[in-house]
Design an enzyme around this catalytic site. Structure first.
Site, PDB file in Angstrom:
ATOM      1  N   ASN A   1       0.875  -1.181   0.000  1.00  0.00           N
ATOM      2  CA  ASN A   1       0.000   0.000   0.000  1.00  0.00           C
ATOM      3  C   ASN A   1       0.907   1.223   0.000  1.00  0.00           C
ATOM      4  O   ASN A   1       1.487   1.576   1.020  1.00  0.00           O
ATOM      5  CB  ASN A   1      -0.886  -0.008   1.256  1.00  0.00           C
ATOM      6  CG  ASN A   1      -1.667   1.284   1.412  1.00  0.00           C
ATOM      7  OD1 ASN A   1      -1.795   2.055   0.464  1.00  0.00           O
ATOM      8  ND2 ASN A   1      -2.187   1.527   2.604  1.00  0.00           N
ATOM      9  N   TRP A   2       0.991   1.855  -1.171  1.00  0.00           N
ATOM     10  CA  TRP A   2       1.933   2.977  -1.305  1.00  0.00           C
ATOM     11  C   TRP A   2       1.405   4.271  -0.694  1.00  0.00           C
ATOM     12  O   TRP A   2       2.113   5.257  -0.624  1.00  0.00           O
ATOM     13  CB  TRP A   2       2.252   3.212  -2.788  1.00  0.00           C
ATOM     14  CG  TRP A   2       3.031   2.104  -3.442  1.00  0.00           C
ATOM     15  CD1 TRP A   2       3.434   0.920  -2.876  1.00  0.00           C
ATOM     16  CD2 TRP A   2       3.503   2.072  -4.795  1.00  0.00           C
ATOM     17  NE1 TRP A   2       4.131   0.169  -3.794  1.00  0.00           N
ATOM     18  CE2 TRP A   2       4.185   0.845  -4.980  1.00  0.00           C
ATOM     19  CE3 TRP A   2       3.418   2.956  -5.871  1.00  0.00           C
ATOM     20  CZ2 TRP A   2       4.780   0.481  -6.193  1.00  0.00           C
ATOM     21  CZ3 TRP A   2       3.999   2.597  -7.074  1.00  0.00           C
ATOM     22  CH2 TRP A   2       4.674   1.379  -7.235  1.00  0.00           C
ATOM     23  N   LYS A   3       0.147   4.284  -0.300  1.00  0.00           N
ATOM     24  CA  LYS A   3      -0.491   5.503   0.229  1.00  0.00           C
ATOM     25  C   LYS A   3      -0.273   6.667  -0.744  1.00  0.00           C
ATOM     26  O   LYS A   3      -0.169   6.433  -1.947  1.00  0.00           O
ATOM     27  CB  LYS A   3       0.032   5.823   1.629  1.00  0.00           C
ATOM     28  CG  LYS A   3       0.029   4.590   2.541  1.00  0.00           C
ATOM     29  CD  LYS A   3       0.151   4.925   3.987  1.00  0.00           C
ATOM     30  CE  LYS A   3       0.367   3.652   4.775  1.00  0.00           C
ATOM     31  NZ  LYS A   3       0.073   3.803   6.176  1.00  0.00           N
TER      32      LYS A   3
ATOM     33  N   HIS B   1      -9.530   1.082   4.871  1.00  0.00           N
ATOM     34  CA  HIS B   1      -8.246   1.325   5.543  1.00  0.00           C
ATOM     35  C   HIS B   1      -8.468   2.282   6.713  1.00  0.00           C
ATOM     36  O   HIS B   1      -9.293   3.197   6.625  1.00  0.00           O
ATOM     37  CB  HIS B   1      -7.239   1.915   4.547  1.00  0.00           C
ATOM     38  CG  HIS B   1      -5.839   1.941   5.085  1.00  0.00           C
ATOM     39  ND1 HIS B   1      -5.413   2.910   5.959  1.00  0.00           N
ATOM     40  CD2 HIS B   1      -4.799   1.104   4.902  1.00  0.00           C
ATOM     41  CE1 HIS B   1      -4.140   2.667   6.282  1.00  0.00           C
ATOM     42  NE2 HIS B   1      -3.748   1.575   5.655  1.00  0.00           N
TER      43      HIS B   1
ATOM     44  N   GLY C   1       2.100   2.405  10.649  1.00  0.00           N
ATOM     45  CA  GLY C   1       3.008   3.534  10.483  1.00  0.00           C
ATOM     46  C   GLY C   1       3.668   3.978  11.773  1.00  0.00           C
ATOM     47  O   GLY C   1       4.264   5.054  11.829  1.00  0.00           O
TER      48      GLY C   1
ATOM     49  N   SER D   1       3.277  -2.014  10.346  1.00  0.00           N
ATOM     50  CA  SER D   1       4.721  -1.975  10.609  1.00  0.00           C
ATOM     51  C   SER D   1       5.426  -3.297  10.305  1.00  0.00           C
ATOM     52  O   SER D   1       6.359  -3.672  11.019  1.00  0.00           O
ATOM     53  CB  SER D   1       5.001  -1.508  12.038  1.00  0.00           C
ATOM     54  OG  SER D   1       4.520  -0.178  12.225  1.00  0.00           O
TER      55      SER D   1
ATOM     56  N   GLY E   1       2.764  -1.128   4.283  1.00  0.00           N
ATOM     57  CA  GLY E   1       2.756   0.299   3.975  1.00  0.00           C
ATOM     58  C   GLY E   1       4.159   0.803   3.691  1.00  0.00           C
ATOM     59  O   GLY E   1       4.723   0.601   2.623  1.00  0.00           O
ATOM     60  N   GLY E   2       4.756   1.442   4.677  1.00  0.00           N
ATOM     61  CA  GLY E   2       6.057   2.103   4.504  1.00  0.00           C
ATOM     62  C   GLY E   2       7.111   1.259   3.812  1.00  0.00           C
ATOM     63  O   GLY E   2       7.805   1.740   2.888  1.00  0.00           O
TER      64      GLY E   2
HETATM   65  C1  PEP Z   1      -0.828   0.231   5.868  1.00  0.00           C
HETATM   66  O1  PEP Z   1      -0.856   1.395   5.528  1.00  0.00           O
HETATM   67  O2  PEP Z   1      -1.721  -0.541   5.485  1.00  0.00           O
HETATM   68  C2  PEP Z   1       0.269  -0.210   6.720  1.00  0.00           C
HETATM   69  C3  PEP Z   1       0.208  -1.418   7.231  1.00  0.00           C
HETATM   70  O3  PEP Z   1       1.297   0.680   6.939  1.00  0.00           O
HETATM   71  P1  PEP Z   1       2.718   0.392   7.663  1.00  0.00           P
HETATM   72  O4  PEP Z   1       3.240  -0.914   7.094  1.00  0.00           O
HETATM   73  O5  PEP Z   1       3.564   1.551   7.262  1.00  0.00           O
HETATM   74  O6  PEP Z   1       2.452   0.299   9.106  1.00  0.00           O
END
Ligand code: PEP
Length: 247
Positions: A9-11, A95, A173, A208, A229-230
């Protein structure tokens, strides 16, 4: 379930140049993800670019949101029909950032889930509790209510073999990952609630996930992959997470 699925998920990150670089690196390193289902969810403007660059590969493309409506006077919205038209296979719905920052409640999330399936897209339904809810011992009630909104609107069959991401909000995040045991417990609860006979959901953990904690999560019986995500913005990190999903 044997074949795991890892979704990035690149946001709201990226540019044409960065999308090109990241996807070329994922293609070049695809041997590291052999045997693992992989998909990326770039922002809307880069979906068609991603579909083009990934043509002929096994990497799927998904969007991060969709409108309930199919077409019409809905300024700023993007329909599931449009996402399917540009070649998306997946779309994230519910989300926590949409729920908390944009006021999407579970009833709206359920309507988005329905709209996605009606357009032939595979929704990735995100559920998860806030830190205060975990501390109050209400994680299962919160997740159950989020699932029930979809079950009530779409029927039991809609979730029985669905793609569901358990994302504890306090872990998104923040660098605070759920322990493998915490993830496993909620995944087992979700499976127990929505599986019907031979139909069972694919359950992703999100929050995370990094190269150094992915293997411990993926080895859990009811963790079928991850929503990342990140770490999905760094090709080497994302591929290392895919690698962890192979074992
Ligand atoms: C997400 O945005 O779905 C996510 C899990 O982010 P992160 O991995 O950065 O916590």
């Amino acid at each position: 379930m044997s074949r795991k699925l890892v979704v990035g998920n690149w946001k709201m990150h990226g540019s044409r140049a960065q999308v090109g670089e990241l996807l070329e690196a994922l293609k070049a390193g695809s041997a590291r993800a052999q045997g693992v289902g992989v998909a990326v969810c770039p922002p809307f403007p880069y979906l068609a670019q991603a579909v083009g660059l990934l043509a002929g590969t096994d990497i799927g493309v998904g969007a991060q949101n969709l409108a309930v409506e199919t077409a019409g006077a809905y300024t700023g919205e993007v329909s599931g029909e449009m996402l399917a038209d540009v070649g998306c296979r997946y779309v994230i719905v519910g989300h926590s950032e949409r729920r908390t920052l944009y006021g999407e409640d579970s009833a709206l999330v359920a309507r988005k889930y329905k709209a996605a399936t009606e357009q032939g897209l595979v929704p990735i339904l995100c559920v998860g509790e806030q830190l205060s809810e975990r501390e109050a011992g209400t994680t299962e009630q919160v997740v159950a209510a989020q699932l029930d909104a979809v079950l009530d609107l779409c029927g039991e069959a809609a979730l029985a073999s669905a793609l569901i991401a358990y994302e504890p909000v306090w872990a998104i995040g923040t660098g605070k990952v759920a322990t493998p045991e915490q993830a496993q417990a909620v995944h087992a609860f979700i499976r127990g609630r929505v599986a019907r006979g031979a139909d069972t959901p694919t359950l992703l953990y999100g929050g995370s996930v990094k190269p150094d904690n992915a293997a411990g999560l993926f080895v859990q019986q009811d963790v079928d992959g991850g929503l990342i995500g990140g770490a999905s913005l760094d090709a080497d990190h994302f591929l290392a997470i895919c690698e962890a999903a192979r074992s």
